[in-house]
Scaffold this motif. Structure first.
Motif, PDB file in Angstrom:
ATOM      1  N   ASP A   1       0.816  -1.217   0.000  1.00 13.56           N
ATOM      2  CA  ASP A   1       0.000   0.000   0.000  1.00 13.56           C
ATOM      3  C   ASP A   1       0.851   1.269   0.000  1.00 13.56           C
ATOM      4  OD1 ASP A   1      -2.358  -1.346  -0.127  1.00 13.56           O
ATOM      5  OD2 ASP A   1      -2.801  -1.219   2.025  1.00 13.56           O
ATOM      6  N   ARG A   2       2.153   1.104   0.147  1.00 16.23           N
ATOM      7  CA  ARG A   2       3.042   2.262   0.080  1.00 16.23           C
ATOM      8  C   ARG A   2       3.600   2.472  -1.332  1.00 16.23           C
ATOM      9  NH1 ARG A   2       7.176   2.406   5.054  1.00 16.23           N
ATOM     10  NH2 ARG A   2       7.740   4.281   3.874  1.00 16.23           N
ATOM     11  N   ILE A   3       3.054   1.738  -2.295  1.00 10.77           N
ATOM     12  CA  ILE A   3       3.523   1.817  -3.682  1.00 10.77           C
ATOM     13  C   ILE A   3       2.336   2.065  -4.598  1.00 10.77           C
ATOM     14  CG2 ILE A   3       4.629   0.533  -5.559  1.00 10.77           C
ATOM     15  CD1 ILE A   3       6.014  -1.110  -3.255  1.00 10.77           C
ATOM     16  N   LEU A   4       2.524   2.947  -5.564  1.00  7.88           N
ATOM     17  CA  LEU A   4       1.507   3.227  -6.576  1.00  7.88           C
ATOM     18  C   LEU A   4       2.152   3.133  -7.947  1.00  7.88           C
ATOM     19  CD1 LEU A   4      -1.295   5.836  -6.504  1.00  7.88           C
ATOM     20  CD2 LEU A   4       0.186   5.757  -8.505  1.00  7.88           C
ATOM     21  N   VAL A   5       1.543   2.366  -8.839  1.00  6.96           N
ATOM     22  CA  VAL A   5       2.081   2.152 -10.185  1.00  6.96           C
ATOM     23  C   VAL A   5       1.250   2.941 -11.185  1.00  6.96           C
ATOM     24  CG1 VAL A   5       2.688   0.431 -11.937  1.00  6.96           C
ATOM     25  CG2 VAL A   5       2.815  -0.165  -9.502  1.00  6.96           C
ATOM     26  N   GLY A   6       1.928   3.553 -12.147  1.00  5.38           N
ATOM     27  CA  GLY A   6       1.234   4.347 -13.148  1.00  5.38           C
ATOM     28  C   GLY A   6       1.705   4.040 -14.552  1.00  5.38           C
ATOM     29  N   ASN A   7       1.034   4.640 -15.516  1.00  2.00           N
ATOM     30  CA  ASN A   7       1.348   4.469 -16.928  1.00  2.00           C
ATOM     31  C   ASN A   7       2.570   5.323 -17.274  1.00  2.00           C
ATOM     32  OD1 ASN A   7       0.449   5.465 -20.056  1.00  2.00           O
ATOM     33  ND2 ASN A   7       0.323   3.304 -19.572  1.00  2.00           N
ATOM     34  N   GLY A   8       3.735   4.846 -16.856  1.00  2.00           N
ATOM     35  CA  GLY A   8       4.957   5.616 -17.006  1.00  2.00           C
ATOM     36  C   GLY A   8       5.088   6.637 -15.892  1.00  2.00           C
ATOM     37  N   SER A   9       6.282   7.178 -15.726  1.00  2.00           N
ATOM     38  CA  SER A   9       6.502   8.146 -14.648  1.00  2.00           C
ATOM     39  C   SER A   9       5.762   9.450 -14.889  1.00  2.00           C
ATOM     40  CB  SER A   9       8.002   8.410 -14.468  1.00  2.00           C
ATOM     41  OG  SER A   9       8.567   8.911 -15.661  1.00  2.00           O
ATOM     42  N   CYS A  10       5.444   9.755 -16.150  1.00  2.00           N
ATOM     43  CA  CYS A  10       4.720  11.004 -16.421  1.00  2.00           C
ATOM     44  C   CYS A  10       3.357  11.007 -15.752  1.00  2.00           C
ATOM     45  CB  CYS A  10       4.574  11.223 -17.923  1.00  2.00           C
ATOM     46  SG  CYS A  10       6.135  11.559 -18.762  1.00  2.00           S
ATOM     47  N   GLU A  11       2.660   9.861 -15.764  1.00  2.00           N
ATOM     48  CA  GLU A  11       1.365   9.795 -15.093  1.00  2.00           C
ATOM     49  C   GLU A  11       1.533   9.933 -13.579  1.00  2.00           C
ATOM     50  OE1 GLU A  11      -2.490   7.181 -15.790  1.00  2.00           O
ATOM     51  OE2 GLU A  11      -0.998   6.043 -14.655  1.00  2.00           O
ATOM     52  N   VAL A  12       2.593   9.348 -13.045  1.00  2.00           N
ATOM     53  CA  VAL A  12       2.843   9.433 -11.611  1.00  2.00           C
ATOM     54  C   VAL A  12       3.136  10.877 -11.208  1.00  2.00           C
ATOM     55  CG1 VAL A  12       4.377   8.672  -9.770  1.00  2.00           C
ATOM     56  CG2 VAL A  12       3.635   7.041 -11.500  1.00  2.00           C
ATOM     57  N   ILE A  13       3.917  11.580 -12.013  1.00  2.00           N
ATOM     58  CA  ILE A  13       4.182  13.005 -11.755  1.00  2.00           C
ATOM     59  C   ILE A  13       2.884  13.782 -11.715  1.00  2.00           C
ATOM     60  CG2 ILE A  13       5.203  15.110 -12.740  1.00  2.00           C
ATOM     61  CD1 ILE A  13       7.394  13.240 -13.945  1.00  2.00           C
ATOM     62  N   SER A  14       2.031  13.550 -12.695  1.00  2.00           N
ATOM     63  CA  SER A  14       0.752  14.250 -12.766  1.00  2.00           C
ATOM     64  C   SER A  14      -0.115  13.960 -11.555  1.00  2.00           C
ATOM     65  CB  SER A  14       0.019  13.843 -14.055  1.00  2.00           C
ATOM     66  OG  SER A  14      -1.218  14.499 -14.166  1.00  2.00           O
TER      67      SER A  14
ATOM     68  N   LEU B   1      11.595  -1.420 -20.798  1.00  2.00           N
ATOM     69  CA  LEU B   1      10.159  -1.541 -21.044  1.00  2.00           C
ATOM     70  C   LEU B   1       9.523  -0.197 -21.374  1.00  2.00           C
ATOM     71  CD1 LEU B   1       9.150  -4.057 -18.203  1.00  2.00           C
ATOM     72  CD2 LEU B   1       9.563  -4.551 -20.621  1.00  2.00           C
ATOM     73  N   ALA B   2      10.291   0.691 -22.003  1.00  3.35           N
ATOM     74  CA  ALA B   2       9.778   2.027 -22.300  1.00  3.35           C
ATOM     75  C   ALA B   2       8.503   1.976 -23.139  1.00  3.35           C
ATOM     76  CB  ALA B   2      10.849   2.844 -23.028  1.00  3.35           C
ATOM     77  N   GLY B   3       8.401   1.017 -24.055  1.00  2.43           N
ATOM     78  CA  GLY B   3       7.227   0.926 -24.910  1.00  2.43           C
ATOM     79  C   GLY B   3       5.985   0.445 -24.196  1.00  2.43           C
ATOM     80  N   LEU B   4       6.141  -0.119 -23.002  1.00  2.05           N
ATOM     81  CA  LEU B   4       4.985  -0.614 -22.249  1.00  2.05           C
ATOM     82  C   LEU B   4       4.537   0.349 -21.154  1.00  2.05           C
ATOM     83  CD1 LEU B   4       5.725  -4.443 -21.938  1.00  2.05           C
ATOM     84  CD2 LEU B   4       4.340  -3.224 -23.615  1.00  2.05           C
ATOM     85  N   ARG B   5       5.364   1.350 -20.823  1.00  3.51           N
ATOM     86  CA  ARG B   5       4.983   2.428 -19.921  1.00  3.51           C
ATOM     87  C   ARG B   5       4.613   1.944 -18.521  1.00  3.51           C
ATOM     88  NH1 ARG B   5       7.307   5.254 -20.658  1.00  3.51           N
ATOM     89  NH2 ARG B   5       6.254   7.191 -20.174  1.00  3.51           N
ATOM     90  N   VAL B   6       5.611   1.733 -17.697  1.00  4.18           N
ATOM     91  CA  VAL B   6       5.381   1.354 -16.294  1.00  4.18           C
ATOM     92  C   VAL B   6       6.311   2.181 -15.410  1.00  4.18           C
ATOM     93  CG1 VAL B   6       5.192  -0.516 -14.615  1.00  4.18           C
ATOM     94  CG2 VAL B   6       4.964  -1.024 -17.060  1.00  4.18           C
ATOM     95  N   GLY B   7       5.720   3.036 -14.591  1.00  2.00           N
ATOM     96  CA  GLY B   7       6.476   3.789 -13.601  1.00  2.00           C
ATOM     97  C   GLY B   7       5.789   3.637 -12.255  1.00  2.00           C
ATOM     98  N   TYR B   8       6.491   3.962 -11.186  1.00  2.00           N
ATOM     99  CA  TYR B   8       5.848   3.829  -9.874  1.00  2.00           C
ATOM    100  C   TYR B   8       6.450   4.800  -8.878  1.00  2.00           C
ATOM    101  CZ  TYR B   8       9.912   0.858  -8.590  1.00  2.00           C
ATOM    102  OH  TYR B   8      11.169   0.371  -8.333  1.00  2.00           O
ATOM    103  N   LEU B   9       5.720   5.000  -7.795  1.00  2.00           N
ATOM    104  CA  LEU B   9       6.220   5.821  -6.695  1.00  2.00           C
ATOM    105  C   LEU B   9       6.085   5.047  -5.401  1.00  2.00           C
ATOM    106  CD1 LEU B   9       3.712   7.012  -4.775  1.00  2.00           C
ATOM    107  CD2 LEU B   9       3.409   8.529  -6.708  1.00  2.00           C
ATOM    108  N   ALA B  10       6.901   5.438  -4.436  1.00  2.00           N
ATOM    109  CA  ALA B  10       6.831   4.879  -3.089  1.00  2.00           C
ATOM    110  C   ALA B  10       6.851   6.025  -2.096  1.00  2.00           C
ATOM    111  CB  ALA B  10       8.003   3.934  -2.834  1.00  2.00           C
ATOM    112  N   GLY B  11       6.097   5.858  -1.026  1.00  2.74           N
ATOM    113  CA  GLY B  11       6.029   6.868   0.027  1.00  2.74           C
ATOM    114  C   GLY B  11       5.393   6.271   1.266  1.00  2.74           C
ATOM    115  N   THR B  12       5.045   7.098   2.213  1.00  2.00           N
ATOM    116  CA  THR B  12       4.327   6.593   3.370  1.00  2.00           C
ATOM    117  C   THR B  12       2.915   6.191   2.945  1.00  2.00           C
ATOM    118  OG1 THR B  12       3.433   8.745   4.002  1.00  2.00           O
ATOM    119  CG2 THR B  12       5.610   8.149   4.885  1.00  2.00           C
ATOM    120  N   GLU B  13       2.263   5.356   3.750  1.00  2.00           N
ATOM    121  CA  GLU B  13       0.895   4.948   3.410  1.00  2.00           C
ATOM    122  C   GLU B  13      -0.025   6.161   3.333  1.00  2.00           C
ATOM    123  OE1 GLU B  13      -0.934   1.322   4.997  1.00  2.00           O
ATOM    124  OE2 GLU B  13       0.955   0.958   6.064  1.00  2.00           O
ATOM    125  N   ALA B  14       0.154   7.129   4.228  1.00  3.16           N
ATOM    126  CA  ALA B  14      -0.717   8.298   4.234  1.00  3.16           C
ATOM    127  C   ALA B  14      -0.564   9.116   2.958  1.00  3.16           C
ATOM    128  CB  ALA B  14      -0.422   9.162   5.459  1.00  3.16           C
TER     129      ALA B  14
END
Length: 376
Positions: free
Chosen positions: A87-100, A231-244
């Motif tokens: 739950d401390r990890i969120l995966v997005g469609n590349g890092s650009c989506e995670v930034i947004s 895996l640039a063509g498949l677009r997988v980025g993620y972030l990690a942080g505290t659960e909150a």
């Protein structure tokens, strides 16, 4: 229809990013029989073997089935790798989506973010087309300047973005520099450390950002499968942080945005990445030495620390050098858009490609200098 009246002011003044044309069109346009991509920092080795097998064996019927909406299995595997609960990890469609997602989660018009003026531009772009001020600080010796960033903080600052190592200069902060920075920022705003090129770093003093999260709960870390994992063509980025923090960001993220094949390939990539990472690092070291030596012989300045890329100062306008190299099948990145006019960035690839690049660069530089000498 009065379209202009519908457009927010901050969108009206924003210029859309224009991607390059497909390779086959570029080859036709420049008359190049081949095209070596040295512009996007892609891994020429492709994905790790286990991920390649998953991609090759992907069953067509799976395309009709929705993916896991929150990348459940991939988050579980990343949690094991990082020593975090999923739950401390969120995966997005590349890092650009995670930034947004992070900017949408914490910022509203009137707020600002702080980053460098010569770094990955998406932090700035997403903020500006969202109506958020992007405060840009100059690099110092081609590196993020922690004091300059601290000096720009005010009560409206919500997020500080640090690209570590920095794209395009390859500079990186040590653990102590990052810790000092986090202590001075305090806990009233988010600090994002973007580690897209982390797997290329061999400096033992590079910070363990995940380990720092317990001490600094406002710290968020970005990583990606696009660079080292091929895996640039498949677009997988993620972030990690505290659960909150991650729970708040999850509210603004798009469910089902990471497709089935991408999730499966990323999961497999984690299973056998040791040899892949070692082989890629060796390739990059060799390419960096080869291109660096050639540029010294040519009297061209270079900048490059960590990462699979090198910046080169050119004797002519960077766009003109791009065109000359394109005719030889070498596609580099012009750096005016990164606010480095007169520079190109070159992705370090396999030996044969680097040899061809060095030969092409040397011939072009010689022709340019000969022409400049005649003109003088």
């Amino acid at each position: 229809m009065n379209l202009e009246a519908l457009i927010p002011e901050y969108v009206r003044g924003f210029q859309a990013y224009v991607p390059s044309k497909p390779d086959h069109l570029l080859m036709r346009e420049y008359g190049a029989p081949v095209l070596h991509r040295l512009n996007n920092n892609e891994n020429p080795l492709g994905p790790p073997p286990a991920a390649a097998r998953v991609i090759a064996a992907f069953p067509p019927e799976r395309a009709a089935v929705y993916p896991s909406g929150d990348c459940h299995d991939l988050r579980q595997a990343l949690g094991v790798r990082l020593g975090l609960v999923a739950d401390r990890i969120l995966v997005g469609n590349g890092s650009c989506e995670v930034i947004s997602s992070v900017i949408k989660a914490f910022c509203q018009p009137g707020d600002n973010i702080i980053t460098a003026d010569k770094t990955f531009a998406v932090y700035e772009w997403v903020a500006e087309f969202s109506g958020i001020e992007a405060r840009l600080t100059p690099l110092h010796d081609y590196a993020f300047d922690p004091q300059a960033m601290l000096d720009r903080i005010d009560r409206h600052t919500k997020i500080l973005f640090v690209c570590n190592p920095n794209n395009p200069t390859g500079s990186s902060w040590s653990r102590q520099v990052l810790v000092d920075f986090l202590e001075q920022v305090g806990d009233d705003r988010i600090v994002v450390v973007d580690e897209a090129y982390r797997e290329y770093v061999e400096d033992p003093d590079y910070p363990d950002t995940v380990g720092l999260m317990e001490r600094f709960p406002n710290l968020v870390v970005f990583r990606t499968f696009s660079k080292m994992y091929g895996l640039a063509g498949l677009r997988v980025g993620y972030l990690a942080g505290t659960e909150a923090v991650v729970e708040v960001v999850r509210r603004t993220s798009v469910a089902y945005s990471v497709n089935v094949q991408a999730q499966q390939a990323a999961l497999a990539a984690l299973e056998d990445d040791c040899e892949h990472i070692a082989a890629t690092r060796a390739l990059v070291r060799q390419g960096k030495a080869m291109v660096g030596d050639a540029c010294r012989d040519l009297g061209l300045e270079t900048v490059g620390g960590e990462g699979n890329y090198l910046m080169i100062r050119t004797p002519i306008n960077d766009m003109l050098m791009y065109r000359r190299l394109m005719r030889r099948g070498m596609m580099v990145r012009t750096m005016t858009g990164f606010r480095f006019p007169g520079w190109i960035r070159v992705t370090l690839r396999e030996r044969e490609v680097m040899e061809r690049f060095v030969e092409a660069l040397a011939e072009e530089v010689d022709m340019i200098r000969n022409k400049q000498g005649v003109a003088a």
